[in-house]
Scaffold this motif. Sequence first.
Motif, PDB file in Angstrom:
ATOM      1  N   TYR A 259       0.636  -0.634   0.289  1.00 28.19           N
ATOM      2  CA  TYR A 259       0.317  -0.154  -0.009  1.00 28.19           C
ATOM      3  C   TYR A 259       1.107   0.893   0.186  1.00 28.19           C
ATOM      4  CZ  TYR A 259      -4.204  -2.742   1.842  1.00 28.19           C
ATOM      5  OH  TYR A 259      -5.391  -3.155   1.628  1.00 28.19           O
ATOM      6  N   THR A 260       0.453   2.356  -0.988  1.00 31.33           N
ATOM      7  CA  THR A 260       0.997   3.725  -0.586  1.00 31.33           C
ATOM      8  C   THR A 260       0.015   3.990   0.663  1.00 31.33           C
ATOM      9  OG1 THR A 260      -0.774   4.424  -1.658  1.00 31.33           O
ATOM     10  CG2 THR A 260       1.110   3.703  -3.214  1.00 31.33           C
ATOM     11  N   ASP A 262      -1.789   7.226   0.678  1.00 27.54           N
ATOM     12  CA  ASP A 262      -2.484   7.283   0.462  1.00 27.54           C
ATOM     13  C   ASP A 262      -3.333   5.772   0.828  1.00 27.54           C
ATOM     14  OD1 ASP A 262      -2.211   9.736   0.816  1.00 27.54           O
ATOM     15  OD2 ASP A 262      -1.925  10.376  -1.310  1.00 27.54           O
ATOM     16  N   GLU A 263      -3.056   5.243   0.071  1.00 26.90           N
ATOM     17  CA  GLU A 263      -4.219   3.914  -0.400  1.00 26.90           C
ATOM     18  C   GLU A 263      -4.425   3.056   1.597  1.00 26.90           C
ATOM     19  OE1 GLU A 263      -2.882   1.817  -4.608  1.00 26.90           O
ATOM     20  OE2 GLU A 263      -1.780   1.582  -2.467  1.00 26.90           O
ATOM     21  N   ALA A 266      -7.113   5.360   3.363  1.00 24.96           N
ATOM     22  CA  ALA A 266      -8.553   5.019   2.420  1.00 24.96           C
ATOM     23  C   ALA A 266      -9.028   4.281   2.653  1.00 24.96           C
ATOM     24  CB  ALA A 266      -7.961   5.237   1.220  1.00 24.96           C
ATOM     25  N   ALA A 267      -8.071   3.504   3.084  1.00 30.76           N
ATOM     26  CA  ALA A 267      -8.390   1.470   3.207  1.00 30.76           C
ATOM     27  C   ALA A 267      -8.605   1.381   4.702  1.00 30.76           C
ATOM     28  CB  ALA A 267      -7.656   0.309   2.810  1.00 30.76           C
ATOM     29  N   LYS A 308      -4.423  -6.167  -0.038  1.00 32.52           N
ATOM     30  CA  LYS A 308      -4.707  -5.182  -0.796  1.00 32.52           C
ATOM     31  C   LYS A 308      -5.547  -6.807  -1.770  1.00 32.52           C
ATOM     32  CE  LYS A 308      -2.700  -2.241  -2.700  1.00 32.52           C
ATOM     33  NZ  LYS A 308      -1.324  -1.531  -3.443  1.00 32.52           N
TER      34      LYS A 308
END
Length: 338
Positions: A259-260, A262-263, A266-267, A308
């Motif tokens: 994951y970045t 930001d990702e 968001a998750a 993910k």
Amino acid sequence: MSNHFTGLSLGPPLGDQRLDLCDLYAFQSPADPARTVLILNANPNADALHPDAIYRLAVDNDGDYLNDLAISYVFAPPVNGRQTFDAWIATGPQARSAEAAGTKVVDGGDVSFGTVANVITSGPYKFFAGSRSDAFFFDYDGIKNLFDTSGGRNFTAPHPGGQSPWTGVDSNTDANVFSTVIELPTSELGPDPDIRIWGRCSLRRDGRLLHVDRAGHPSVSSFFNTDETKEEYNASEPAHDRQRWTDQFVHLMGHTGNYTRDEALAAIDADRLLPDMLTFDPARPAQYPNGRVLADDVLNYRLSFLSKGDIPPTGLKPHTDTLSEFPYLGNPHPKASQ
């Protein structure tokens, strides 16, 4: 026991299984959709709970992450294989007390250690406390295959590629757990439109209460904590979770799912993972992450979240000994896996 599936080296709080919170469930009563069932499981040995501890279910219904309702259980010392419990229900400021506070709604109720469930009715509430069949299902050997275990506990190096890690064997088929179950009118929870629920175990030692364990989202504490952080995490309050634990969660998700930042954020927000409180909107069918039912495959859900979507499902099925009536968890097995 998803919430205390503590991998390869994390043990129970203070080395005492009686203080170990295992699972938290919230769902509509199958018999009456206007009532809600809340289950807090502890102690995978499924024997008597700690007489110097307070076991609490707490509910936030206005989004400030502070307790608006609290159900507290206190257990008497076991005598000749028998144990009794008291239960309190507190609202408003009393719900934020570390002590058992509010109105005592069960006084000296019998704990059930056999196959006959002692159901206690007190006003609009139903209570149960005792040994039950554990509904949580997971493939422990598959977990060990999936993660790098060469250095002990390490959930930061999954290797889902190649041959499937799963053995197809449910490690919890014959396991028991100690359950506290309450069924109450949903209106008393004050959902607007949802609620947040969490569990806490506090131990009285040297005249003060130590907060030794907590339960919220299934498997979050197990996978996101380390030996170095587990005690602080267990002692902390949900209201401080986002500030204290977001960076640790984001860092782990970068390792497990690439994951970045930001990702990951968001998750976390999409699943309302922080603060670590189980979210439940009683107007919608219960299924994790909206509450949690006994058949939810929460381990598959958590592994998919961490990777993910790269880790394949285990293929295991829910246990078939759950009940359609109170207290919903099945009768205890004669000999539980320890």
